[in-house]
Design an enzyme around this catalytic site. Structure first.
Site, mmCIF file in Angstrom:
data_model
loop_
_atom_site.group_PDB
_atom_site.id
_atom_site.type_symbol
_atom_site.label_atom_id
_atom_site.label_comp_id
_atom_site.label_asym_id
_atom_site.label_seq_id
_atom_site.Cartn_x
_atom_site.Cartn_y
_atom_site.Cartn_z
ATOM 1 N N GLY A 149 0.481 -3.262 10.138
ATOM 2 C CA GLY A 149 1.775 -3.338 9.460
ATOM 3 C C GLY A 149 2.002 -2.042 8.696
ATOM 4 N N ILE B 22 1.003 -1.070 5.729
ATOM 5 C CA ILE B 22 -0.179 -0.480 5.071
ATOM 6 C C ILE B 22 -1.142 0.070 6.123
ATOM 7 C CG2 ILE B 22 -2.167 -0.953 3.576
ATOM 8 C CD1 ILE B 22 -0.368 -3.022 2.116
ATOM 9 N N ARG C 186 -1.472 -8.616 15.697
ATOM 10 C CA ARG C 186 -0.894 -9.765 16.417
ATOM 11 C C ARG C 186 0.009 -9.271 17.542
ATOM 12 N NH1 ARG C 186 1.909 -13.415 12.113
ATOM 13 N NH2 ARG C 186 2.263 -11.283 11.485
ATOM 14 N N ARG D 271 -7.504 -9.295 1.571
ATOM 15 C CA ARG D 271 -7.658 -10.473 0.720
ATOM 16 C C ARG D 271 -9.066 -11.011 0.903
ATOM 17 N NH1 ARG D 271 -3.962 -9.533 -1.926
ATOM 18 N NH2 ARG D 271 -2.156 -10.802 -2.457
ATOM 19 N N GLU E 12 -12.037 -14.694 -6.105
ATOM 20 C CA GLU E 12 -12.032 -13.744 -7.215
ATOM 21 C C GLU E 12 -11.262 -14.329 -8.404
ATOM 22 O OE1 GLU E 12 -10.058 -10.619 -4.855
ATOM 23 O OE2 GLU E 12 -8.440 -10.730 -6.316
ATOM 24 N N HIS F 22 -10.058 -5.436 -7.330
ATOM 25 C CA HIS F 22 -8.692 -5.660 -6.817
ATOM 26 C C HIS F 22 -7.683 -4.695 -7.462
ATOM 27 C CE1 HIS F 22 -6.033 -8.915 -4.812
ATOM 28 N NE2 HIS F 22 -5.419 -7.741 -4.781
HETATM 29 C C1 DGY Z 1 -0.683 -7.496 -3.262
HETATM 30 O O1 DGY Z 1 0.374 -6.923 -3.525
HETATM 31 O O2 DGY Z 1 -0.744 -8.457 -2.514
HETATM 32 C C2 DGY Z 1 -1.899 -6.975 -3.941
HETATM 33 O O3 DGY Z 1 -3.047 -7.560 -3.482
HETATM 34 C C3 DGY Z 1 -1.745 -7.161 -5.455
HETATM 35 O O4 DGY Z 1 -2.285 -6.006 -5.997
#
Ligand code: DGY
Length: 320
Positions: free
Chosen positions: A155, A157, A177, A238, A267, A285
């Site tokens: 995606g 990122i 996907r 995540r 977490e 995080h």
């Molecule tokens: C998000 O934007 O989902 C990040 O994990 C929060 O920092």
């Protein structure tokens, strides 16, 4: 009368000022996390909320907050929110896509380099007064330049991570996907491969996918076993996408070389075993945590909340 909204955690002052133009705002600038019960109580008479990934919004809560109409997460991920339960009750859900792509990709690279070059391990050793002089074989790491980067999740990122890989002359493989446009593949010099091939060929595997039941423990015992013994796993996505128990075992037994982690299952708790391992770099995080990015995330969420409760059409609607 202005609608009433809750801001569950500390945000920037100008974000509160902006919200106060439209709403009666209950802030939480002391930043004390709200328990599930405290959250229900705080939301009982509210029309909407700015939430964070630590706030669980589920049907049990929604049933006790009948007035509630909009939950605007200060995050791109929204696995803390039961979207179907919100949709069933007409509650709008929004997130903050786009504004954190570059910061998160930068941090993916922070972890790639720190993990491959054993930076935190070497720094701890130096700080402990262990350094007695230069040695040819001191802290031998893994080359990043010229290595094969595997990106799981292409995606926004994932693509930002791939763009940065070009400066390191890497072979970039990805699995997603859906295959991305040929023109984007070409611009990124990224090759689509199956999940199995990605696992088998990656020197560095970076996870850039959202968490959902479909991605739960996507990287577990079997997947780690299919990777090279010299491979490095990076997770900025995540907790829960990786089976942390399996990862600890693989790191202990040298079935993969190392891992760089920003996220963990359950977490802020995480497996204490991670602390004893030298071949893991741990962060709390913070992948999106630059001043500018976290400000944009909070302001985007606030704009979503204003639109949700005024026009009913927020820009970053998650649920239909
Ligand atoms: C998000 O934007 O989902 C990040 O994990 C929060 O920092």
């Amino acid at each position: 009368m202005k609608p009433k909204v809750l801001v569950t955690r500390e945000v920037f002052d100008d974000v509160l000022e902006y919200l106060a133009r439209y709403f009666e705002v209950t802030p939480n600038q002391s930043d004390v996390p709200l328990s599930a019960d405290a959250l229900v109580q705080a939301l009982a008479e509210k029309d909407g909320a700015l939430t964070t990934i630590a706030d669980r919004i589920d049907s049990a809560l929604l049933d006790r907050c009948p007035r509630f109409k909009a939950v605007c997460n200060i995050a791109v991920g929204y696995n803390n929110i039961d979207v179907a339960a919100c949709a069933a009750r007409g509650v709008v859900v929004t997130n903050t896509p786009g504004v954190l792509d570059d910061a998160t990709a930068d941090f993916t690279w922070t972890l790639i380099l720190a993990t491959a070059r054993r930076l935190t391990e070497a720094e701890a050793w130096l700080r402990a007064g262990e350094w007695k002089g230069w040695k040819l074989k001191q802290f031998l790491g893994h080359s990043v330049h010229g290595a094969t980067l595997g990106i799981l999740g292409m995606g926004r990122i994932g693509q930002a991570v791939a763009r940065r890989a070009r400066g390191f002359d890497m072979t970039v493989l990805y699995h997603n996907r859906n295959r991305i446009d040929a023109a984007i593949e070409q611009a990124l010099k990224a090759t689509y491969v199956s999940f199995d091939e990605l696992l088998a060929r990656a020197d560095i595997l970076t996870l850039n996918i959202p968490y959902s039941p479909a991605t739960h423990h996507l990287i577990g015992v079997a997947e780690l076993a299919r990777m090279k013994r010299s491979a490095i796993v990076i997770n900025v996505a995540r907790g829960g996408v990786v089976d942390d128990v399996a990862l600890v075992a693989a790191l202990k037994q040298g079935r993969i070389a190392a891992a760089g982690l920003d996220v963990y299952e359950n977490e802020p708790k995480f497996l204490p075993d991670f602390l004893a391992l030298k071949n893991v770099v741990l962060a709390p995080h913070i992948a999106s945590s630059t001043e500018a990015t976290r400000h944009k995330m909070a302001m985007t969420a606030a704009q979503n909340l204003v639109a949700a409760l005024t026009t009913g059409k927020p820009p970053n609607l998650v649920n239909p």
